[in-house]
Design a protein around this motif. Sequence first.
Motif, PDB file in Angstrom:
ATOM      1  N   LEU A 191       0.822  -1.213   0.000  1.00  0.00           N
ATOM      2  CA  LEU A 191       0.000   0.000   0.000  1.00  0.00           C
ATOM      3  C   LEU A 191       0.855   1.261   0.000  1.00  0.00           C
ATOM      4  O   LEU A 191       0.494   2.259  -0.627  1.00  0.00           O
ATOM      5  CB  LEU A 191      -0.945   0.012   1.205  1.00  0.00           C
ATOM      6  N   LEU A 192       1.979   1.200   0.706  1.00  0.00           N
ATOM      7  CA  LEU A 192       2.879   2.363   0.759  1.00  0.00           C
ATOM      8  C   LEU A 192       3.816   2.431  -0.444  1.00  0.00           C
ATOM      9  O   LEU A 192       4.432   3.473  -0.670  1.00  0.00           O
ATOM     10  CB  LEU A 192       3.724   2.319   2.041  1.00  0.00           C
ATOM     11  N   GLY A 193       3.935   1.346  -1.173  1.00  0.00           N
ATOM     12  CA  GLY A 193       4.924   1.302  -2.253  1.00  0.00           C
ATOM     13  C   GLY A 193       6.329   1.453  -1.688  1.00  0.00           C
ATOM     14  O   GLY A 193       7.168   2.157  -2.245  1.00  0.00           O
ATOM     15  N   ALA A 194       6.545   0.809  -0.571  1.00  0.00           N
ATOM     16  CA  ALA A 194       7.780   0.996   0.199  1.00  0.00           C
ATOM     17  C   ALA A 194       9.002   0.489  -0.558  1.00  0.00           C
ATOM     18  O   ALA A 194       9.089  -0.682  -0.896  1.00  0.00           O
ATOM     19  CB  ALA A 194       7.674   0.290   1.543  1.00  0.00           C
ATOM     20  N   ARG A 195       9.906   1.396  -0.813  1.00  0.00           N
ATOM     21  CA  ARG A 195      11.179   1.057  -1.440  1.00  0.00           C
ATOM     22  C   ARG A 195      12.364   1.578  -0.605  1.00  0.00           C
ATOM     23  O   ARG A 195      13.503   1.326  -0.917  1.00  0.00           O
ATOM     24  CB  ARG A 195      11.272   1.655  -2.846  1.00  0.00           C
ATOM     25  N   THR A 196      12.064   2.309   0.460  1.00  0.00           N
ATOM     26  CA  THR A 196      13.128   2.851   1.307  1.00  0.00           C
ATOM     27  C   THR A 196      13.070   2.173   2.671  1.00  0.00           C
ATOM     28  O   THR A 196      12.013   1.674   3.084  1.00  0.00           O
ATOM     29  CB  THR A 196      12.954   4.378   1.498  1.00  0.00           C
ATOM     30  N   PRO A 197      14.179   2.151   3.392  1.00  0.00           N
ATOM     31  CA  PRO A 197      14.192   1.519   4.720  1.00  0.00           C
ATOM     32  C   PRO A 197      13.171   2.124   5.684  1.00  0.00           C
ATOM     33  O   PRO A 197      12.570   1.406   6.481  1.00  0.00           O
ATOM     34  CB  PRO A 197      15.615   1.731   5.224  1.00  0.00           C
ATOM     35  N   GLY A 198      12.946   3.411   5.615  1.00  0.00           N
ATOM     36  CA  GLY A 198      11.980   4.053   6.498  1.00  0.00           C
ATOM     37  C   GLY A 198      10.557   3.567   6.248  1.00  0.00           C
ATOM     38  O   GLY A 198       9.804   3.305   7.188  1.00  0.00           O
ATOM     39  N   LEU A 199      10.190   3.444   4.987  1.00  0.00           N
ATOM     40  CA  LEU A 199       8.857   2.959   4.658  1.00  0.00           C
ATOM     41  C   LEU A 199       8.706   1.466   4.968  1.00  0.00           C
ATOM     42  O   LEU A 199       7.625   1.012   5.358  1.00  0.00           O
ATOM     43  CB  LEU A 199       8.535   3.240   3.191  1.00  0.00           C
ATOM     44  N   VAL A 200       9.786   0.704   4.800  1.00  0.00           N
ATOM     45  CA  VAL A 200       9.735  -0.714   5.163  1.00  0.00           C
ATOM     46  C   VAL A 200       9.562  -0.854   6.677  1.00  0.00           C
ATOM     47  O   VAL A 200       8.816  -1.714   7.149  1.00  0.00           O
ATOM     48  CB  VAL A 200      10.996  -1.459   4.658  1.00  0.00           C
ATOM     49  N   ALA A 201      10.219   0.026   7.454  1.00  0.00           N
ATOM     50  CA  ALA A 201      10.042   0.005   8.908  1.00  0.00           C
ATOM     51  C   ALA A 201       8.601   0.358   9.276  1.00  0.00           C
ATOM     52  O   ALA A 201       8.016  -0.226  10.199  1.00  0.00           O
ATOM     53  CB  ALA A 201      11.015   0.974   9.571  1.00  0.00           C
ATOM     54  N   LEU A 202       7.993   1.297   8.548  1.00  0.00           N
ATOM     55  CA  LEU A 202       6.604   1.644   8.774  1.00  0.00           C
ATOM     56  C   LEU A 202       5.686   0.461   8.436  1.00  0.00           C
ATOM     57  O   LEU A 202       4.704   0.192   9.134  1.00  0.00           O
ATOM     58  CB  LEU A 202       6.227   2.871   7.942  1.00  0.00           C
ATOM     59  N   ALA A 203       6.033  -0.267   7.387  1.00  0.00           N
ATOM     60  CA  ALA A 203       5.277  -1.468   7.024  1.00  0.00           C
ATOM     61  C   ALA A 203       5.407  -2.517   8.126  1.00  0.00           C
ATOM     62  O   ALA A 203       4.432  -3.216   8.447  1.00  0.00           O
ATOM     63  CB  ALA A 203       5.765  -2.026   5.692  1.00  0.00           C
ATOM     64  N   ALA A 204       6.591  -2.647   8.723  1.00  0.00           N
ATOM     65  CA  ALA A 204       6.791  -3.585   9.825  1.00  0.00           C
ATOM     66  C   ALA A 204       5.930  -3.187  11.025  1.00  0.00           C
ATOM     67  O   ALA A 204       5.344  -4.050  11.695  1.00  0.00           O
ATOM     68  CB  ALA A 204       8.262  -3.644  10.213  1.00  0.00           C
ATOM     69  N   ALA A 205       5.815  -1.896  11.278  1.00  0.00           N
ATOM     70  CA  ALA A 205       4.956  -1.433  12.367  1.00  0.00           C
ATOM     71  C   ALA A 205       3.495  -1.793  12.089  1.00  0.00           C
ATOM     72  O   ALA A 205       2.761  -2.211  12.994  1.00  0.00           O
ATOM     73  CB  ALA A 205       5.109   0.075  12.559  1.00  0.00           C
ATOM     74  N   GLY A 206       3.089  -1.671  10.843  1.00  0.00           N
ATOM     75  CA  GLY A 206       1.737  -2.086  10.460  1.00  0.00           C
ATOM     76  C   GLY A 206       1.540  -3.577  10.665  1.00  0.00           C
ATOM     77  O   GLY A 206       0.462  -4.035  11.063  1.00  0.00           O
ATOM     78  N   GLY A 207       2.588  -4.352  10.402  1.00  0.00           N
ATOM     79  CA  GLY A 207       2.529  -5.792  10.640  1.00  0.00           C
ATOM     80  C   GLY A 207       2.358  -6.113  12.114  1.00  0.00           C
ATOM     81  O   GLY A 207       1.613  -7.025  12.483  1.00  0.00           O
TER      82      GLY A 207
END
Length: 180
Positions: A72-88
């Motif tokens: 959903l975020l289109g995460a390609r950066t470490p910060g957005l991947v960390a945000l995706a992990a928080a969502g998980g």
Amino acid sequence: MLPCVATVRVVATGTLIFLIIGVVGVAVLTLALLGTELLHFGQPDFDGPVSTEAVAGFVGAFGFGGAIVNELLGARTPGLVALAAAGGVVAAVPTAWVASRLGRAARDMPTDPTPTRNDLVGALGLVVTPVPVDGYGEVRVRVAGAPVKLNARADRPIPVGTQIFVVEALSETSVHVETY
């Protein structure tokens, strides 16, 4: 004529990693709920403060929740991947609680005791193979609601189809009967 163009959607590396984590979690959760006692180390009667079901449910939901948020975020950066992990993690906490409750409910479910030979005495049934005086025939009785076929002895001959009453359990598989 237009040329045929194949489109391939590229999956982000973070999404793929989250999906793998989710699949592993669900596989372990399935095995744990089926009672395989996977990852049961040390003292066999000690589950520890957190059950395998809770950990596996957490890992599975974390992986799939993280993959959804990552896409959903289109995460390609470490910060957005960390945000995706928080969502998980947000998805994983209630899932772990539910998995823990389901596992506990399955383990603590009350069941009826296994029928013993004493439960045969007093059972009613039918003769399915004639019972001779000096030998064994066969009878069918219901024990704990289940039909059971047993060897039977009697003081006098009993023909097929006669209703019987179990007087004594001679063993786990043979009984002494009388006509009913």
